[in-house]
Design a protein around this motif. Structure first.
Motif, mmCIF file in Angstrom:
data_model
loop_
_atom_site.group_PDB
_atom_site.id
_atom_site.type_symbol
_atom_site.label_atom_id
_atom_site.label_comp_id
_atom_site.label_asym_id
_atom_site.label_seq_id
_atom_site.Cartn_x
_atom_site.Cartn_y
_atom_site.Cartn_z
ATOM 1 N N GLY A 41 0.818 -1.199 0.000
ATOM 2 C CA GLY A 41 0.000 0.000 0.000
ATOM 3 C C GLY A 41 0.858 1.257 0.000
ATOM 4 N N ALA A 42 0.213 2.399 0.016
ATOM 5 C CA ALA A 42 0.914 3.689 0.061
ATOM 6 C C ALA A 42 1.348 3.982 1.499
ATOM 7 C CB ALA A 42 -0.001 4.790 -0.453
ATOM 8 N N LYS A 43 2.567 4.478 1.639
ATOM 9 C CA LYS A 43 3.112 4.843 2.949
ATOM 10 C C LYS A 43 3.984 6.076 2.781
ATOM 11 C CE LYS A 43 3.180 0.306 5.164
ATOM 12 N NZ LYS A 43 3.940 -0.565 6.042
ATOM 13 N N ASP A 44 4.424 6.632 3.881
ATOM 14 C CA ASP A 44 5.269 7.830 3.810
ATOM 15 C C ASP A 44 6.731 7.508 3.521
ATOM 16 O OD1 ASP A 44 5.825 6.714 6.269
ATOM 17 O OD2 ASP A 44 5.772 8.597 7.375
ATOM 18 N N ARG A 45 7.056 6.233 3.386
ATOM 19 C CA ARG A 45 8.416 5.807 3.070
ATOM 20 C C ARG A 45 8.389 4.781 1.947
ATOM 21 N NH1 ARG A 45 11.671 4.239 8.279
ATOM 22 N NH2 ARG A 45 13.356 5.179 7.137
ATOM 23 N N ASN A 68 20.074 -6.355 6.097
ATOM 24 C CA ASN A 68 20.167 -5.635 7.369
ATOM 25 C C ASN A 68 21.314 -4.631 7.342
ATOM 26 O OD1 ASN A 68 19.351 -5.340 10.278
ATOM 27 N ND2 ASN A 68 21.449 -6.060 10.582
ATOM 28 N N VAL A 69 22.433 -5.028 6.756
ATOM 29 C CA VAL A 69 23.593 -4.135 6.627
ATOM 30 C C VAL A 69 23.350 -3.104 5.531
ATOM 31 C CG1 VAL A 69 26.034 -4.034 5.983
ATOM 32 C CG2 VAL A 69 25.221 -5.824 7.526
ATOM 33 N N ASP A 70 22.880 -3.545 4.381
ATOM 34 C CA ASP A 70 22.718 -2.665 3.222
ATOM 35 C C ASP A 70 21.718 -1.540 3.455
ATOM 36 O OD1 ASP A 70 24.585 -4.123 1.833
ATOM 37 O OD2 ASP A 70 23.145 -5.106 0.505
ATOM 38 N N VAL A 71 20.642 -1.804 4.201
ATOM 39 C CA VAL A 71 19.618 -0.772 4.399
ATOM 40 C C VAL A 71 19.901 0.113 5.610
ATOM 41 C CG1 VAL A 71 17.833 -2.142 3.272
ATOM 42 C CG2 VAL A 71 18.038 -2.209 5.762
ATOM 43 N N ASN A 72 20.967 -0.177 6.332
ATOM 44 C CA ASN A 72 21.297 0.591 7.531
ATOM 45 C C ASN A 72 21.406 2.083 7.240
ATOM 46 O OD1 ASN A 72 21.967 0.998 10.265
ATOM 47 N ND2 ASN A 72 24.139 0.930 9.767
ATOM 48 N N ASN A 73 21.938 2.456 6.091
ATOM 49 C CA ASN A 73 22.135 3.856 5.756
ATOM 50 C C ASN A 73 21.009 4.434 4.900
ATOM 51 O OD1 ASN A 73 24.626 3.898 7.090
ATOM 52 N ND2 ASN A 73 25.615 2.985 5.316
ATOM 53 N N LEU A 74 19.968 3.670 4.664
ATOM 54 C CA LEU A 74 18.864 4.129 3.820
ATOM 55 C C LEU A 74 17.674 4.522 4.697
ATOM 56 C CD1 LEU A 74 18.957 1.452 0.965
ATOM 57 C CD2 LEU A 74 19.861 3.784 0.893
ATOM 58 N N GLU A 78 11.639 1.584 4.347
ATOM 59 C CA GLU A 78 11.123 0.676 5.361
ATOM 60 C C GLU A 78 11.280 -0.730 4.805
ATOM 61 O OE1 GLU A 78 6.627 -0.352 6.181
ATOM 62 O OE2 GLU A 78 7.178 1.525 7.184
ATOM 63 N N THR A 79 12.095 -1.546 5.458
ATOM 64 C CA THR A 79 12.414 -2.875 4.944
ATOM 65 C C THR A 79 11.758 -3.947 5.794
ATOM 66 O OG1 THR A 79 14.542 -2.062 4.144
ATOM 67 C CG2 THR A 79 14.295 -4.445 4.344
ATOM 68 N N THR A 80 11.081 -4.883 5.132
ATOM 69 C CA THR A 80 10.434 -5.984 5.832
ATOM 70 C C THR A 80 10.791 -7.295 5.145
ATOM 71 O OG1 THR A 80 8.571 -4.520 6.325
ATOM 72 C CG2 THR A 80 8.250 -6.869 6.729
ATOM 73 N N LEU A 102 15.861 -3.750 10.113
ATOM 74 C CA LEU A 102 14.689 -4.097 9.303
ATOM 75 C C LEU A 102 13.696 -4.848 10.166
ATOM 76 C CD1 LEU A 102 15.248 -7.343 8.677
ATOM 77 C CD2 LEU A 102 16.702 -6.395 6.917
ATOM 78 N N THR A 103 12.490 -4.989 9.651
ATOM 79 C CA THR A 103 11.432 -5.712 10.342
ATOM 80 C C THR A 103 11.356 -7.120 9.775
ATOM 81 O OG1 THR A 103 10.176 -3.676 10.651
ATOM 82 C CG2 THR A 103 8.947 -5.740 10.813
ATOM 83 N N VAL A 104 11.211 -8.078 10.649
ATOM 84 C CA VAL A 104 11.002 -9.459 10.228
ATOM 85 C C VAL A 104 9.583 -9.837 10.630
ATOM 86 C CG1 VAL A 104 11.710 -11.860 10.554
ATOM 87 C CG2 VAL A 104 13.435 -10.066 10.371
ATOM 88 N N ALA A 105 8.833 -10.392 9.698
ATOM 89 C CA ALA A 105 7.441 -10.761 9.953
ATOM 90 C C ALA A 105 7.166 -12.149 9.397
ATOM 91 C CB ALA A 105 6.500 -9.735 9.315
ATOM 92 N N SER A 106 6.060 -12.715 9.852
ATOM 93 C CA SER A 106 5.676 -14.060 9.445
ATOM 94 C C SER A 106 4.354 -14.033 8.691
ATOM 95 C CB SER A 106 5.532 -14.957 10.674
ATOM 96 O OG SER A 106 5.089 -16.240 10.293
ATOM 97 N N ASP A 107 4.250 -14.890 7.702
ATOM 98 C CA ASP A 107 3.051 -15.029 6.882
ATOM 99 C C ASP A 107 2.398 -16.390 7.129
ATOM 100 O OD1 ASP A 107 1.276 -14.000 4.965
ATOM 101 O OD2 ASP A 107 2.418 -14.789 3.278
#
Length: 169
Positions: A41-45, A68-74, A78-80, A102-107
């Protein structure tokens, strides 16, 4: 129908196939704290959505550590990472591996994310797990990058995903 492979054998993917330019559906996964995590969906990030079969495999663990390392400076992203692991196992993985950026989630409950993004493996020994895929979603909720990794045991194109995040700015 979209496909991937597992050890060279074709695996069909169930759900709604999404492509670059499509609106990303808004769906709910389960966080490591058992709270809802909204995906898409649409988000502010800008969103980087990563699906993997299980954090309890070498490739999935390596991919999650790398992002986790690569997105540290971004800070614009929002990384999931979404897997079919139980939230308790995902939480243990994050604690053990130092996953903090980053966020880790389960499906695991209804497989809503995997179905909505068209990455639910529908046959073979991995039936019911998520395929390895990467989506970048811009702030308006449009998919600007998609990679369904052609071989489930291989890692994604990290550089292309990171470049897509920068371009989505």
């Amino acid at each position: 129908m979209q496909t991937t492979t597992f050890n060279g054998t074709t695996v069909n993917l169930a759900g709604t196939p999404l492509n670059v330019g499509d609106a990303a559906p808004s769906v709910i996964a389960t966080g490591t704290d058992l709270n809802d995590v909204e995906i898409g969906g649409a988000k502010d990030r800008i969103q980087l959505i990563i699906t993997v079969p299980s954090l309890d495999t070498d490739t999935c663990a390596a991919e999650t550590r790398r992002f986790n390392v690569d997105v540290n400076n971004l800070d614009i992203c929002e990384t999931t990472v979404i897997s079919m692991d139980l939230p308790f196992a995902a939480d243990r993985f994050c604690t053990t591996e130092g996953i903090e950026n980053l966020t880790v989630a389960s499906d695991y409950i209804n497989k809503d994310v995997s179905k909505a993004f068209g990455v639910l493996m529908d046959d073979n020994k991995l039936k019911g797990l998520s395929a390895r895929a990467v989506f970048v979603i811009d702030r308006s909720g449009i998919i600007t990058y998609k990679e369904i990794v052609s071989e489930v045991t291989a890692e994604p194109n990290y550089e292309a995903a990171l470049e897509a995040i920068k371009e989505a700015r």
